[in-house]
Design an enzyme around this catalytic site. Structure first.
Site, mmCIF file in Angstrom:
data_model
loop_
_atom_site.group_PDB
_atom_site.id
_atom_site.type_symbol
_atom_site.label_atom_id
_atom_site.label_comp_id
_atom_site.label_asym_id
_atom_site.label_seq_id
_atom_site.Cartn_x
_atom_site.Cartn_y
_atom_site.Cartn_z
ATOM 1 N N ASN A 220 -3.037 12.704 9.975
ATOM 2 C CA ASN A 220 -4.322 11.759 10.139
ATOM 3 C C ASN A 220 -4.436 11.371 11.355
ATOM 4 O O ASN A 220 -3.480 11.592 12.165
ATOM 5 C CB ASN A 220 -4.247 10.845 8.801
ATOM 6 C CG ASN A 220 -2.925 10.223 8.759
ATOM 7 O OD1 ASN A 220 -2.762 9.416 9.723
ATOM 8 N ND2 ASN A 220 -2.158 10.179 7.807
ATOM 9 N N PHE A 334 -1.433 -1.448 2.880
ATOM 10 C CA PHE A 334 -2.444 -1.260 3.700
ATOM 11 C C PHE A 334 -3.479 -0.689 2.994
ATOM 12 O O PHE A 334 -2.929 0.446 2.193
ATOM 13 C CB PHE A 334 -2.298 -0.969 5.056
ATOM 14 C CG PHE A 334 -1.885 -2.066 6.017
ATOM 15 C CD1 PHE A 334 -2.812 -2.249 7.112
ATOM 16 C CD2 PHE A 334 -0.787 -2.839 6.104
ATOM 17 C CE1 PHE A 334 -2.464 -3.367 8.003
ATOM 18 C CE2 PHE A 334 -0.232 -3.726 7.001
ATOM 19 C CZ PHE A 334 -1.245 -4.004 8.042
ATOM 20 N N LYS A 352 -0.796 -0.675 -7.979
ATOM 21 C CA LYS A 352 0.669 -0.440 -7.309
ATOM 22 C C LYS A 352 1.655 -1.375 -7.682
ATOM 23 O O LYS A 352 2.884 -1.420 -7.526
ATOM 24 C CB LYS A 352 0.431 -0.382 -5.750
ATOM 25 C CG LYS A 352 -0.555 0.506 -5.158
ATOM 26 C CD LYS A 352 -0.050 1.871 -4.844
ATOM 27 C CE LYS A 352 -1.135 2.814 -4.188
ATOM 28 N NZ LYS A 352 -0.595 4.002 -3.943
#
Length: 413
Positions: A220, A334, A352
């Site tokens: 990425n 993030f 999460k």
């Protein structure tokens, strides 16, 4: 607390060791010294015998008001000047850094007063190269530069232009004002509050590369800049930092314990192994969500092994795993999004089990991958704080402020 940190806390003048090497630009070291003094720094000088052929030691003694260290056996007040000055300095500044001295620093050679003192320094080292363009471009010099950067040595310059020898190209000493500004920026860290002293942080940064075959991979656009800025800011605020870095070419922040990884599974293994030793994890890395299920063990030839499709499998969720293991530790993640930023960030926070999500819209030019600024929102159980666009170091400090407050709430700071 180190002597350097104690000195900063007591408000004494920052101490700079100016190391002058034997190049035609040695005379500019006098201007650098004056610039540092005008900014309130105390400066002492060490120099090579070659440097004294360009500017005499008496000049630097008059300007600095202190003896010049050019001999390991004749420095007033101590029989071990390299140890004395190495422990005295808050910053060592090499001007001009010749190819010869940079090679010695890279190899750990200490064969005169200057190189021995630099080897004994326990402070950051800032190097301002100055040399002929062909010497700068030489493979040996570039390898030495890479070695020094990997160890955390910082460079300012060189510039390009007409050189003293008449050649044109890279190798010209950076402007005096630029050198002084770079030194003062580093020294500025000394006056920062050490509000993370005693904290141990794990920061991951950069992309991961997922192998298709030995020469191709899925990746990425992450550059690692944000994570490296967080690591640098945390170190300046007194933290111990483990930096787990994907494939990036950024220099290691001075004092960070860096571990380089390639794949998502590599990063997972290192992060899990370190997590038991830290108080907080800040997961800024852009870890690949998918990896090829069966990477080839040889380069695929398109003439006979066409890649019409790549079967993918999900990678492990590092952030979720750390959150499941955290106990009273702090875990921040993030969220790089292109739409519905805050909604996705809040959902990620809850799903999460993270303590903090730093959300940024990577479709915006000021907060996209590779930018030197970022515009983030801090999302936690306490609510959402939208920040304005700021340079990465300021964003890093805002993230660390939030992590610091969480660590204090949990008695880990």
């Amino acid at each position: 607390m180190s002597e350097r940190d104690r000195g900063a806390a007591e408000g004494r003048a920052p101490r700079v060791l100016l190391a002058v090497c034997g190049g035609i630009a040695a005379y500019k070291a006098c201007e650098v010294l004056r610039g540092l003094q005008k900014a309130g720094c105390e400066v002492r000088v060490t120099m090579t015998a070659d440097a004294e052929r360009f500017v005499g030691a008496a000049t630097f003694e008059a300007l600095s008001g202190a003896p010049v260290a050019d001999d390991l056996y004749g420095y007033p007040g101590t029989p071990i000047p390299h140890v004395e000055l190495g422990g005295w300095a808050d910053l060592a500044l090499v001007v001009p850094a010749t190819a010869n001295v940079m090679a010695k620093l890279a190899a750990g050679i200490a064969d005169d007063c200057l190189t021995t003192t630099l080897l004994a320094c326990a402070c950051p080292v800032l190097v301002a190269p100055g040399m002929n363009v062909h010497m700068w471009r030489a493979a040996a010099t570039q390898a030495n530069v890479a070695t020094l950067r990997a160890r955390g040595t910082l460079l300012v310059g060189p510039d390009s232009g007409r050189l003293a020898c008449g050649d044109v190209g890279e190798g010209k000493l950076a402007p005096v004002g630029e050198i002084v500004a770079a030194a003062l920026e580093l020294i500025g860290d000394l006056t920062r509050p050490k509000d993370l002293a005693g904290a141990h942080l794990l920061v991951n940064a950069g992309p991961t590369h997922e192998a298709i075959d030995p020469v191709r991979y899925i990746a990425n656009r992450s550059t690692g800049k944000m994570g490296f800025a967080i690591a640098a800011a945390a170190l300046a605020r007194g933290a111990e930092v483990w930096l787990v870095a994907g494939p990036v070419s950024l220099p290691t922040p001075f004092g960070a314990r860096r571990l380089n990884v390639t794949s998502a599974e590599d990063m997972r293994g290192v992060c899990l192994s370190l997590f038991g030793h830290v108080d907080a994890a800040i997961c800024s890395a852009a870890v690949a969500d998918y990896t090829p299920a069966r990477p080839a063990d040889h380069k695929l030839k398109k003439s006979r092994e066409r890649l019409d499709a790549i079967e993918l499998t999900e990678t492990a969720d590092i952030l979720a795993e750390l959150c499941a293991l955290k106990g009273d530790r702090v875990v921040a993640g993030f969220a790089a999004e292109t739409d519905e930023l805050l909604a996705h960030a809040r959902e990620k926070l809850e799903r999460k089990g993270a303590d903090l999500i730093v959300a940024n819209d990577v479709s915006r030019p000021e907060s996209t991958f590779g930018a030197d600024t970022n515009r983030v929102a801090l999302v936690s159980a306490a609510g959402t704080e939208q920040l304005e666009t700021m340079p990465l170091p300021q964003v890093a400090d805002a993230v660390l402020d939030a992590v610091r407050d969480l660590l204090r709430e949990r008695g880990r700071l």
